[in-house]
Scaffold this active site. Structure first.
Site, PDB file in Angstrom:
ATOM      1  N   ASP A  21       0.778  -1.244   0.000  1.00 19.97           N
ATOM      2  CA  ASP A  21       0.000   0.000   0.000  1.00 19.97           C
ATOM      3  C   ASP A  21       0.815   1.302   0.000  1.00 19.97           C
ATOM      4  OD1 ASP A  21      -1.576  -2.081   0.818  1.00 19.97           O
ATOM      5  OD2 ASP A  21      -2.248  -1.154   2.667  1.00 19.97           O
ATOM      6  N   GLU A  77     -10.367  -2.195   4.287  1.00 21.37           N
ATOM      7  CA  GLU A  77      -9.023  -1.692   4.573  1.00 21.37           C
ATOM      8  C   GLU A  77      -8.869  -0.290   3.968  1.00 21.37           C
ATOM      9  OE1 GLU A  77      -6.657  -4.989   2.892  1.00 21.37           O
ATOM     10  OE2 GLU A  77      -6.476  -5.805   4.910  1.00 21.37           O
TER      11      GLU A  77
HETATM   12  C1  FRU Z   1      -3.837  -3.568   2.787  1.00 21.99           C
HETATM   13  C2  FRU Z   1      -3.209  -4.023   4.088  1.00 21.99           C
HETATM   14  C3  FRU Z   1      -3.550  -3.057   5.208  1.00 21.99           C
HETATM   15  C4  FRU Z   1      -2.415  -3.253   6.163  1.00 21.99           C
HETATM   16  C5  FRU Z   1      -1.254  -3.495   5.236  1.00 21.99           C
HETATM   17  C6  FRU Z   1      -0.208  -4.428   5.770  1.00 21.99           C
HETATM   18  O1  FRU Z   1      -3.221  -4.066   1.656  1.00 21.99           O
HETATM   19  O2  FRU Z   1      -3.631  -5.335   4.384  1.00 21.99           O
HETATM   20  O3  FRU Z   1      -4.825  -3.270   5.777  1.00 21.99           O
HETATM   21  O4  FRU Z   1      -2.225  -2.144   6.998  1.00 21.99           O
HETATM   22  O5  FRU Z   1      -1.784  -4.010   4.035  1.00 21.99           O
HETATM   23  O6  FRU Z   1       0.909  -4.457   4.937  1.00 21.99           O
END
Ligand code: FRU
Length: 505
Positions: A44, A217
């Site tokens: 992300d 998310e």
């Molecule tokens: C989204 C996610 C978020 C988390 C991160 C962990 O892709 O699952 O919810 O904070 O990636 O790398």
């Protein structure tokens, strides 16, 4: 079962092809005008913020390998949203992993974390306990334009193992900070407020609503003027990403349009229960927008991770695994169907256009016609009249015959990207066709495609729909051709450019 068997046979057949030269080939086809770290794993985008002439892009980063794990905040800066310079890790893994979150400039030093009269850059992110028993919100800050960071520590712990991805912004009318975070498994958004970025009070919840599944998310919330709305009308857009079960089956984004009073998000009364997707492809995830753009720049710009949790750890790229989409300007329109967002790549990308090719009134039929488009780093704009055809296809073909198709099916009002034959197989969930429903007014459609070696970002009718898909390939240059099936179609105008590598002089 049957699908698995077919996949395994295909994979076995192509094994000699994909084995030895894979790493070299993957590096040769590394995208040039999309951001990727030099090496290792990235997911992300995090903490996007603008400060003193620099756009900051932080990201979920594993400095130790090219698979997910050991989450740190990687860091890159850019003067123009296209030329990125990678910097050392910003926020490290400590006793907790540094999961996703956001950053703000604390202009009034409400946090007291500023030094020497200069506002601090403050990141709010999720500390993920590696045992998987707790996710809490943490603060870290920088007093030197994001170059070095100090972890201030935990600021919000509700005893949950699935509470993450804080997006923080300043809400001017109520003069306080707002935090959005997800109760991921419950598909619920929790909203908190704070005077100082350190003490947080629960304000309200939203959801479950719209697209549900495993998991909600990376939320975002921002106000936009409504094009085609009442004079002066503004609405709030709430973005919620969905780890699986999005429109393409895997990871994707959805949004809601409504009002926000600083404490509660209320969807517009006209908003329907059916999810509205931010993108119809498989590779646009965790999109979140920049904070603190200069006052002279009214844009809302977000960027997504061009990947999908269904196969993210398997994509055949080297020496880095993970790519961002282009930064995109998001706008809001009033349409006959209701409020809808539209997206366009930031205009800064257009400064990279070189070697303009143009054509007019190209008639397409069953015989493939070569298009005057060169190579694998390309912007292509087509004004297409589907005429009497059932389907128009633009094929991007590599030296080994692997093909990625951009298509329009007039009969069913659909635009698609088909990557079922786009490269040596590597994951069962990858070879698919992704369809966006499109209103073809009198059979006409405008397609704007950005291709960068192994990604297509397709903007349909001024970005009313987008389809973002990665594709992988065998050797050789990409060549471009077009056909029409079941009748003829006409390319009214074609404009194509090579997009220069912003990192090369
Ligand atoms: C989204 C996610 C978020 C988390 C991160 C962990 O892709 O699952 O919810 O904070 O990636 O790398």
């Amino acid at each position: 079962m049957r699908r698995t068997a077919v996949f395994l046979i295909l994979a076995a057949l192509s094994a000699p092809l994909s084995a030895a030269p894979l790493a070299a080939r993957a590096e040769a086809f590394r995208p040039s005008y999309h951001f990727a770290p030099a090496r290792n794993w990235m997911n992300d985008p995090n903490g996007m913020v603008y400060f003193e002439g620099e756009y900051h892009l932080f990201y979920q980063y594993n400095p130790h390998g090219d698979r997910w794990g050991h989450m740190n905040w990687g860091h890159a800066v850019s003067p123009d949203l296209v030329t990125w310079q990678e910097l050392p890790v910003a926020i490290p893994e400590t006793d907790v992993m540094a999961f996703s979150g956001s950053a703000v400039i604390d202009w009034d030093n409400t946090s007291g974390l500023g030094r020497g009269g200069r506002p601090p850059m403050v990141a709010v992110y999720t500390g993920h306990d590696p045992k998987g028993t707790n996710q809490s919100q943490y603060v870290a800050y920088s007093n030197d334009k994001g170059r070095t960071w100090t972890v201030h520590g935990k600021v919000l712990d509700i005893g949950s193992a699935e509470f993450r991805d804080p997006k923080v912004f300043w809400h001017a009318p109520t003069r306080r900070w707002v935090m959005l975070a997800v109760m991921a498994v419950e598909n619920r958004l929790a909203i908190y407020t704070s005077p100082d970025l350190k003490t947080w009070t629960h304000a309200s919840d939203f959801g479950p609503a719209g697209g549900r599944g495993k998991n909600w998310e990376c939320p975002d919330l921002f106000e936009l003027p409504v094009e085609g709305g009442k004079p002066g009308e503004k609405r709030w857009v709430l973005g919620i990403n969905l780890g699986d079960n999005a429109v393409n089956g895997g990871s994707g984004g959805q949004y809601f349009v409504g009002d926000f009073d600083g404490a509660r998000f209320t969807p517009d009364p006209t908003w329907t229960a059916a999810p509205q997707w931010t993108d119809w492809g498989a590779d646009f995830y965790a999109a979140v927008s920049w904070n603190d753009l200069p006052k002279s720049d009214p844009r809302r710009i977000w960027i997504g991770w061009a990947n999908n949790w269904r196969y993210a750890n398997l994509i055949p790229t080297y020496p880095s695994r993970g790519l961002m989409t282009l930064p995109r300007t998001v706008t809001l329109r009033r349409t006959p169907e209701g409020y809808r967002i539209a997206q366009a790549p930031v205009r800064e990308v257009e400064a990279l256009r070189r070697d303009h090719q143009a054509a007019k009134d190209v008639v397409l039929g069953a015989e493939p016609r070569a298009l005057p488009v060169r190579g694998g780093a390309v912007e292509l704009i087509l004004d297409l009249d589907t005429g009497t055809s059932e389907q128009v296809q633009v094929a991007i073909t590599d030296g080994q015959g692997y093909q990625t198709l951009i298509g329009v099916t007039a009969a069913t009002n659909e635009v698609f990207i088909d990557r079922t034959r786009s490269g040596p197989p590597f994951a069962e969930t990858f070879p698919e066709r992704h369809i966006a429903p499109v209103n073809l007014s009198k059979g006409k459609v405008r397609l704007r495609a950005f291709v960068d070696q192994s990604i297509v970002e397709l903007y349909v009718n001024d970005g009313q729909q987008t389809i973002t898909d990665r594709f992988y390939r065998g050797g050789g240059e990409l060549t471009w051709s077009a056909t029409a099936r079941g009748g003829t179609a006409t390319i009214r105008t074609l404009d194509a450019w090579t997009i220069a590598d912003p990192h090369k002089p």
